[in-house]
Design an enzyme around this catalytic site. Structure first.
Site, PDB file in Angstrom:
ATOM      1  N   ASP A  13     -63.303  54.825 -13.020  1.00 53.95           N
ATOM      2  CA  ASP A  13     -62.648  54.607 -11.571  1.00 53.95           C
ATOM      3  C   ASP A  13     -61.726  53.342 -11.566  1.00 53.95           C
ATOM      4  O   ASP A  13     -61.533  52.865 -10.318  1.00 53.95           O
ATOM      5  CB  ASP A  13     -63.568  54.841 -10.409  1.00 53.95           C
ATOM      6  CG  ASP A  13     -64.509  55.974 -10.707  1.00 53.95           C
ATOM      7  OD1 ASP A  13     -63.755  57.139 -10.694  1.00 53.95           O
ATOM      8  OD2 ASP A  13     -65.827  56.053 -10.487  1.00 53.95           O
ATOM      9  N   HIS A  43     -59.826  61.729 -12.100  1.00 53.38           N
ATOM     10  CA  HIS A  43     -58.490  60.859 -12.066  1.00 53.38           C
ATOM     11  C   HIS A  43     -57.690  61.257 -10.836  1.00 53.38           C
ATOM     12  O   HIS A  43     -57.183  62.253 -10.479  1.00 53.38           O
ATOM     13  CB  HIS A  43     -57.622  61.147 -13.356  1.00 53.38           C
ATOM     14  CG  HIS A  43     -58.218  60.431 -14.350  1.00 53.38           C
ATOM     15  ND1 HIS A  43     -57.719  60.673 -15.665  1.00 53.38           N
ATOM     16  CD2 HIS A  43     -59.353  59.816 -14.385  1.00 53.38           C
ATOM     17  CE1 HIS A  43     -58.470  59.923 -16.605  1.00 53.38           C
ATOM     18  NE2 HIS A  43     -59.552  59.489 -16.096  1.00 53.38           N
TER      19      HIS A  43
HETATM   20  P1  IMP Z   1     -72.507  61.915 -17.032  1.00 46.15           P
HETATM   21  O1  IMP Z   1     -71.131  61.399 -17.721  1.00 46.15           O
HETATM   22  O2  IMP Z   1     -72.240  62.820 -15.936  1.00 46.15           O
HETATM   23  O3  IMP Z   1     -73.481  61.918 -17.827  1.00 46.15           O
HETATM   24  O4  IMP Z   1     -73.085  60.596 -16.009  1.00 46.15           O
HETATM   25  C1  IMP Z   1     -73.633  59.602 -16.599  1.00 46.15           C
HETATM   26  C2  IMP Z   1     -73.143  58.267 -16.009  1.00 46.15           C
HETATM   27  O5  IMP Z   1     -71.776  58.066 -15.896  1.00 46.15           O
HETATM   28  C3  IMP Z   1     -73.529  58.230 -14.316  1.00 46.15           C
HETATM   29  O6  IMP Z   1     -73.736  57.067 -13.922  1.00 46.15           O
HETATM   30  C4  IMP Z   1     -72.126  58.746 -13.845  1.00 46.15           C
HETATM   31  O7  IMP Z   1     -71.845  58.261 -12.386  1.00 46.15           O
HETATM   32  C5  IMP Z   1     -71.187  57.918 -14.898  1.00 46.15           C
HETATM   33  N1  IMP Z   1     -69.761  58.566 -14.780  1.00 46.15           N
HETATM   34  C6  IMP Z   1     -69.429  59.595 -15.806  1.00 46.15           C
HETATM   35  N2  IMP Z   1     -68.010  59.852 -15.537  1.00 46.15           N
HETATM   36  C7  IMP Z   1     -67.754  58.811 -14.737  1.00 46.15           C
HETATM   37  C8  IMP Z   1     -66.355  58.742 -14.309  1.00 46.15           C
HETATM   38  O8  IMP Z   1     -65.337  59.320 -14.672  1.00 46.15           O
HETATM   39  N3  IMP Z   1     -66.250  57.863 -13.337  1.00 46.15           N
HETATM   40  C9  IMP Z   1     -67.144  56.957 -13.024  1.00 46.15           C
HETATM   41  N4  IMP Z   1     -68.400  57.021 -13.233  1.00 46.15           N
HETATM   42  C10 IMP Z   1     -68.781  58.143 -14.342  1.00 46.15           C
HETATM   43 MG    MG Z   2     -62.664  58.504 -11.397  1.00 49.10          MG
END
Ligand code: IMP
Ligand code: MG
Length: 333
Positions: A13, A43
């Site tokens: 982000d 995004h």
């Molecule tokens: P997962 O990728 O859904 O398994 O989540 C694992 C960790 O990564 C969590 O803390 C999510 O909030 C974070 N996370 C995964 N993708 C993003 C993203 O695109 N932006 C921000 N946090 C993310």
């Molecule tokens: Mg994002």
């Protein structure tokens, strides 16, 4: 610069979508290829008065001449992919690699039913972790096995490497952020694979020597969703006051926030081999920066902040976001 790669420097982000869409238009990019984990990403692109929230397609869609590709390392949720493709009317210029792994309902169910993943790690619940587990277990379904994806299937590594060899401009777009990396992040509070520059290139099938610029994107402050450490984390009221209290694109959860972390920035530059830095949301930190497009018009405090980032990372800050829209940018390249 024939092949540039964009990667997140903190916890995702950072505003990679804005930088990628700006470059796609400005540098007359021929191909934008997406690496990273999968539809856990969100995004945000604010283009010509409209807000787009993309989970699968590269942000470079704003340039109508740009070919949009998804590399074999990326997990594809066919519903999300088809929805975005239809919404943007990009059927004729989008391609998925034959070998992308497919997220199925059971992956999403497993992600959401697990107390460990859902509660402790606080994942996005999009099925990415369990799908990568099945990929490693070599049982996962690939894009080439899904009839409704047939018309979009291409050899992404071949297409991208040909374009690079023909000296066309290629942009590779990473997702998540350096400290969500499975290898380099704050384990176990991380995503399900490495997301630093080398892995993003590998997701597309591009070797390290073919990447000419690595652009690491930082936000002017740090945010994080889900569990895990966050140095200098603000309490909610303080974050609201500063305008740092954001809402996550994919999950709608509140993002935690903290001041810019120079130590993390330095390490992110090292881990990604960054050659350039982009900083977004400078206007949130210094409101007088709003929509400024020339460095010399920045307030002194903002200039000093940028200089401090450059001195501590020994890397040029080449792009500065000064507002939500794609054009609100200072380009010092
Ligand atoms: P997962 O990728 O859904 O398994 O989540 C694992 C960790 O990564 C969590 O803390 C999510 O909030 C974070 N996370 C995964 N993708 C993003 C993203 O695109 N932006 C921000 N946090 C993310
Ligand atoms: Mg994002």
């Amino acid at each position: 610069m024939p092949c540039s790669l964009i990667v997140g420097g903190f916890y995702g982000d950072e505003g990679k979508g804005k930088i990628a869409s700006y470059l796609a238009v400005k540098d007359d990019v021929g191909i934008v290829a997406r690496g990273g984990v999968g539809p856990n990403a969100g995004h945000t692109v604010f283009w010509r008065g409209k807000l787009y929230k993309m989970r699968m397609l590269p942000s470079g869609f704003v340039n109508p001449k740009c070919r949009l590709l998804i590399g074999p390392g990326v997990l594809v949720n066919p519903e999300v992919f088809l929805k975005e493709t239809t919404l943007l009317k990009v059927e004729n210029r989008v391609g998925i690699d034959f070998q992308c792994a497919i997220i199925e309902r059971q992956h999403i169910d497993r992600d959401r039913a697990s107390n460990y993943l859902k509660r402790k790690i606080a994942t996005t619940g999009t099925g990415c972790g369990p799908c990568n587990v099945d990929r490693v277990g070599r049982t996962v379904k690939l894009a080439k096995d899904v009839p409704k994806l047939k018309r979009f299937l291409v050899d992404v590594p071949l297409e991208v490497n040909r374009a690079i060899n023909d000296e066309k401009t290629v942009l590779i777009e990473g997702t998540q952020g350096t400290f969500l990396s499975l290898f380099h992040g704050t384990y176990p509070y991380v995503t399900s694979k490495d997301v630093t520059a080398s892995s993003i290139a590998a997701d597309i099938g591009v070797g390290p020597k073919s990447v000419s610029e690595v652009i690491v994107v930082f936000k002017a402050y740090v945010t994080r969703v889900g569990g895990g450490p966050l140095k200098g984390e603000l309490i909610e009221e303080e974050a609201e006051k500063k305008g740092w209290a954001e809402v996550a694109t994919v999950t709608g959860r509140k993002r935690r926030s903290a001041p810019f972390d120079f130590g993390l920035a330095k390490r992110a530059v090292m881990l990604n081999g960054a050659t350039q830095i982009a900083i977004t949301k400078l206007d949130i930190l210094f409101p007088e920066c709003k929509r400024v497009t020339s460095f010399k018009d920045l307030p002194r405090q903002a200039m000093e902040f940028i200089e401090k980032v450059e001195t501590s990372t020994k890397t040029p800050v080449n792009m500065l976001g000064t507002g939500p829209s794609v054009e609100a940018i200072i380009d010092r390249r």
